[in-house]
Scaffold this active site. Structure first.
Site, PDB file in Angstrom:
ATOM      1  N   ARG A  36      30.902  10.605 -25.773  1.00 22.01           N
ATOM      2  CA  ARG A  36      30.316  10.810 -24.444  1.00 22.01           C
ATOM      3  C   ARG A  36      29.360   9.695 -24.091  1.00 22.01           C
ATOM      4  O   ARG A  36      28.868   8.959 -24.962  1.00 22.01           O
ATOM      5  CB  ARG A  36      29.584  12.148 -24.372  1.00 22.01           C
ATOM      6  CG  ARG A  36      28.386  12.268 -25.322  1.00 22.01           C
ATOM      7  CD  ARG A  36      27.067  11.909 -24.676  1.00 22.01           C
ATOM      8  NE  ARG A  36      25.974  11.847 -25.638  1.00 22.01           N
ATOM      9  CZ  ARG A  36      25.557  10.734 -26.198  1.00 22.01           C
ATOM     10  NH1 ARG A  36      26.134   9.582 -25.951  1.00 22.01           N
ATOM     11  NH2 ARG A  36      24.526  10.740 -27.041  1.00 22.01           N
ATOM     12  N   GLU A  42      17.550  11.583 -20.665  1.00 23.12           N
ATOM     13  CA  GLU A  42      17.506  11.125 -22.056  1.00 23.12           C
ATOM     14  C   GLU A  42      16.326  11.756 -22.779  1.00 23.12           C
ATOM     15  O   GLU A  42      15.208  11.773 -22.265  1.00 23.12           O
ATOM     16  CB  GLU A  42      17.393   9.595 -22.076  1.00 23.12           C
ATOM     17  CG  GLU A  42      18.227   8.950 -23.146  1.00 23.12           C
ATOM     18  CD  GLU A  42      19.723   9.218 -22.963  1.00 23.12           C
ATOM     19  OE1 GLU A  42      20.242  10.081 -23.703  1.00 23.12           O
ATOM     20  OE2 GLU A  42      20.341   8.578 -22.106  1.00 23.12           O
ATOM     21  N   ASP A  45      17.336  17.029 -23.876  1.00 27.63           N
ATOM     22  CA  ASP A  45      18.105  18.212 -24.340  1.00 27.63           C
ATOM     23  C   ASP A  45      17.314  19.055 -25.327  1.00 27.63           C
ATOM     24  O   ASP A  45      17.291  20.277 -25.228  1.00 27.63           O
ATOM     25  CB  ASP A  45      19.510  17.842 -24.853  1.00 27.63           C
ATOM     26  CG  ASP A  45      19.552  16.919 -26.052  1.00 27.63           C
ATOM     27  OD1 ASP A  45      18.509  16.317 -26.391  1.00 27.63           O
ATOM     28  OD2 ASP A  45      20.644  16.795 -26.654  1.00 27.63           O
ATOM     29  N   GLY A 147      28.044   4.907 -34.516  1.00 28.78           N
ATOM     30  CA  GLY A 147      26.628   4.551 -34.469  1.00 28.78           C
ATOM     31  C   GLY A 147      26.234   3.725 -33.266  1.00 28.78           C
ATOM     32  O   GLY A 147      25.208   3.054 -33.286  1.00 28.78           O
ATOM     33  N   SER A 152      29.941   9.280 -31.716  1.00 31.92           N
ATOM     34  CA  SER A 152      31.061   9.437 -32.641  1.00 31.92           C
ATOM     35  C   SER A 152      30.813  10.647 -33.527  1.00 31.92           C
ATOM     36  O   SER A 152      31.759  11.321 -33.946  1.00 31.92           O
ATOM     37  CB  SER A 152      31.225   8.179 -33.497  1.00 31.92           C
ATOM     38  OG  SER A 152      30.142   8.002 -34.373  1.00 31.92           O
ATOM     39  N   ASP A 197      25.455  16.469 -26.969  1.00 31.80           N
ATOM     40  CA  ASP A 197      26.639  15.743 -27.412  1.00 31.80           C
ATOM     41  C   ASP A 197      27.798  16.686 -27.722  1.00 31.80           C
ATOM     42  O   ASP A 197      28.934  16.463 -27.308  1.00 31.80           O
ATOM     43  CB  ASP A 197      26.323  14.911 -28.660  1.00 31.80           C
ATOM     44  CG  ASP A 197      25.188  13.925 -28.438  1.00 31.80           C
ATOM     45  OD1 ASP A 197      24.723  13.817 -27.289  1.00 31.80           O
ATOM     46  OD2 ASP A 197      24.767  13.269 -29.412  1.00 31.80           O
ATOM     47  N   TYR A 247      13.448   9.330 -33.902  1.00 31.60           N
ATOM     48  CA  TYR A 247      14.012  10.475 -33.183  1.00 31.60           C
ATOM     49  C   TYR A 247      13.296  11.761 -33.615  1.00 31.60           C
ATOM     50  O   TYR A 247      12.837  12.553 -32.784  1.00 31.60           O
ATOM     51  CB  TYR A 247      15.519  10.582 -33.466  1.00 31.60           C
ATOM     52  CG  TYR A 247      16.218  11.645 -32.669  1.00 31.60           C
ATOM     53  CD1 TYR A 247      16.791  11.356 -31.437  1.00 31.60           C
ATOM     54  CD2 TYR A 247      16.301  12.956 -33.127  1.00 31.60           C
ATOM     55  CE1 TYR A 247      17.427  12.337 -30.690  1.00 31.60           C
ATOM     56  CE2 TYR A 247      16.935  13.950 -32.387  1.00 31.60           C
ATOM     57  CZ  TYR A 247      17.500  13.631 -31.182  1.00 31.60           C
ATOM     58  OH  TYR A 247      18.130  14.611 -30.445  1.00 31.60           O
TER      59      TYR A 247
HETATM   60  P1  ADP Z   1      26.798   8.037 -32.855  1.00 32.23           P
HETATM   61  O1  ADP Z   1      27.003   9.517 -32.871  1.00 32.23           O
HETATM   62  O2  ADP Z   1      26.024   7.582 -31.676  1.00 32.23           O
HETATM   63  O3  ADP Z   1      28.057   7.257 -32.995  1.00 32.23           O
HETATM   64  P2  ADP Z   1      25.421   8.626 -35.290  1.00 32.23           P
HETATM   65  O4  ADP Z   1      24.535   7.804 -36.159  1.00 32.23           O
HETATM   66  O5  ADP Z   1      24.922   9.913 -34.763  1.00 32.23           O
HETATM   67  O6  ADP Z   1      25.906   7.661 -34.114  1.00 32.23           O
HETATM   68  O7  ADP Z   1      26.764   8.964 -36.073  1.00 32.23           O
HETATM   69  C1  ADP Z   1      27.499   7.964 -36.721  1.00 32.23           C
HETATM   70  C2  ADP Z   1      27.940   8.446 -38.096  1.00 32.23           C
HETATM   71  O8  ADP Z   1      28.898   9.526 -37.951  1.00 32.23           O
HETATM   72  C3  ADP Z   1      28.703   7.394 -38.866  1.00 32.23           C
HETATM   73  O9  ADP Z   1      27.822   6.537 -39.564  1.00 32.23           O
HETATM   74  C4  ADP Z   1      29.540   8.234 -39.813  1.00 32.23           C
HETATM   75  O10 ADP Z   1      28.780   8.693 -40.907  1.00 32.23           O
HETATM   76  C5  ADP Z   1      29.879   9.447 -38.962  1.00 32.23           C
HETATM   77  N1  ADP Z   1      31.198   9.302 -38.285  1.00 32.23           N
HETATM   78  C6  ADP Z   1      31.441   9.331 -36.975  1.00 32.23           C
HETATM   79  N2  ADP Z   1      32.766   9.181 -36.710  1.00 32.23           N
HETATM   80  C7  ADP Z   1      33.373   9.043 -37.901  1.00 32.23           C
HETATM   81  C8  ADP Z   1      34.730   8.852 -38.328  1.00 32.23           C
HETATM   82  N3  ADP Z   1      35.724   8.756 -37.452  1.00 32.23           N
HETATM   83  N4  ADP Z   1      34.951   8.754 -39.653  1.00 32.23           N
HETATM   84  C9  ADP Z   1      33.954   8.846 -40.542  1.00 32.23           C
HETATM   85  N5  ADP Z   1      32.670   9.018 -40.201  1.00 32.23           N
HETATM   86  C10 ADP Z   1      32.366   9.115 -38.922  1.00 32.23           C
HETATM   87 MG    MG Z   2      25.433  10.964 -33.050  1.00 25.84          MG
END
Ligand code: ADP
Ligand code: MG
Length: 404
Positions: A36, A42, A45, A147, A152, A197, A247
């Site tokens: 998203r 910001e 939430d 990240g 993600s 999220d 955070y």
């Molecule tokens: P964001 O959510 O903004 O991308 P975050 O630090 O909250 O950043 O989350 C990122 C972490 O989520 C990655 O370092 C990993 O540990 C995990 N992650 C997310 N997507 C995947 C994926 N497809 N495969 C493995 N780990 C993932």
């Molecule tokens: Mg995240």
């Protein structure tokens, strides 16, 4: 030019191909969930305020099959940026398992551990709402950059939860599903995130942003169908190590401010309340609260502007939001400030701001569709790093995918 993104079909083919290669048979089920981008609202939430995110065309896909391996699950991620090993075997909880609200004890089959990325999966299994689960094998692929502030993590949690729903259905209720995924992030990844999220990854609607009230968890779809308009995401491609500790600290500062103001949360406080209590707050706490109260008001106003097509006004509110995050909440950084400044130099750009938790990650910029190439070029010339660009396409939330 915008960064190329794999289509959903390409991701599914990649995942099923890898599954076949790893396990020697066909993946029978598949699910996906989007990342998203937040347009405005910001750090509101976790203060029970408003947010205005959209689900993206960047998605995480999980494919797999039930296995006859009793209580074992094997999960493989194809993401290059995930920590090693990228294959994990997990023991699933037995019959009679009950979810403890906090962190499970050490030695518990799903207690957090290494590799770190698997904690998101362990957490989702732990908080899944229809145990016991059968053994299974799964492969995860994603087009959401890890990240980068495009969530993600929530897309992984929600995609994985949606995958489990195909293995062993729960009641199908969407809000408890988002809450279970948020819990997974709290107890297993150790990130005290708000609900935005996961909620938008579950509820996203094609062609719409969602104005979400993070107290009632109600959401109002805001159409984004003007072809003359683009939301552009610019990934700074930096992430400062401060992000997670700051955070948690911001969250604590907000709770402290609310308690000094005698309110259950900053959602209940007005600017007048804040001014009246100013003498009881130290300068930092005052500024944190000032951002949150202002940002909640801005988010409601911005959603109204978007609805009426008042893009100048929306853009102006975006810049106010950025300035407040930079000066009062202190979660921006030089790279994000530089990206916003560069974007605002282009004629036809309405507004720009950092998006996500801060200390790196992305900016979001509202502009006329006809100036997109010029805007990308200008930012590339001005920015000292190597940015990536995505046109934000408001997309559908999590769903099961048919396997032919
Ligand atoms: P964001 O959510 O903004 O991308 P975050 O630090 O909250 O950043 O989350 C990122 C972490 O989520 C990655 O370092 C990993 O540990 C995990 N992650 C997310 N997507 C995947 C994926 N497809 N495969 C493995 N780990 C993932
Ligand atoms: Mg995240």
């Amino acid at each position: 030019m915008a960064t190329p993104v794999s289509s959903l079909n390409q991701l599914v083919s990649q995942a099923t191909g890898l599954f076949k290669q790893m396990f020697g048979d066909e993946a029978k089920i598949a699910a996906c969930a989007p990342g998203r981008v937040n347009l405005i609202g910001e750090h509101t939430d976790y203060n029970e305020g408003y947010v205005l995110p959209m689900a993206l065309h960047l998605v995480t896909v999980v494919v797999g099959s039930a296995a006859s391996s009793g209580h074992l699950a094997t999960i493989v991620t194809a993401s290059e940026h995930a920590d090693e090993p990228r294959r994990v075997d997990l023991r699933l909880p037995n019959e009679g398992f009950s979810q403890s609200p906090g962190m499970p004890d050490e030695g518990f089959p799903l207690s957090p551990g290494l590799p770190y990325w698997a904690n998101y999966v362990r957490g989702v299994i732990h908080h899944y709402r229809a145990h016991p689960l059968p053994g299974f094998r799964a492969v995860v692929v994603s087009s959401v950059p890890l990240g980068a502030g495009l969530s993600s993590s929530a897309s992984l949690e929600v995609a994985f939860y949606t995958f489990l729903q195909q293995l062993k259905p729960d009641d199908g209720h969407k809000i408890p599903k988002a809450i279970a995924c948020q819990q997974a992030e709290h107890t297993h990844a150790g990130v005290p995130c708000g609900i935005m999220d996961q909620l938008v990854s579950v509820l996203g609607m094609e062609g719409h942003a969602l104005l979400i009230d993070c107290r009632s968890l109600e959401s109002i779809p805001i159409p984004l169908t003007d072809p003359g308009l683009v939301f552009l995401i610019t990934n700074s491609n930096v992430k400062h190590s401060l992000a997670s500790s700051q955070y948690a600290l911001r969250r604590a500062q907000c709770e402290n401010a609310a308690s000094i103001l005698g309110k259950p949360s900053l959602r209940d406080a007005t600017m007048n309340d804040l001014e009246e209590s100013r003498d009881h707050l130290d300068d930092v706490t005052y500024r944190r609260a000032c951002h949150v109260i202002g940002e909640i008001n801005r988010t409601v106003k911005a959603a109204e502007s978007l609805k009426k097509g008042a893009y100048q006004e929306f853009g102006k509110i975006m810049v106010e939001s950025h300035n407040s995050l930079r000066d009062l909440y202190e979660v921006s950084c030089k790279e994000l400030d530089d990206l916003v400044t560069a974007a605002m130099e282009v004629a036809g750009v309405f507004g720009s701001r950092m998006t996500g938790g801060g200390f790196g990650g992305c900016t979001i910029t509202l502009l006329k569709a006809q100036v997109i190439d010029r805007t990308i070029q200008h930012i590339q010339e001005r920015y000292s790093g190597t940015p990536a660009f995505y046109v934000a396409t408001p997309s559908e939330g999590a769903r099961a995918l048919k396997r032919s």
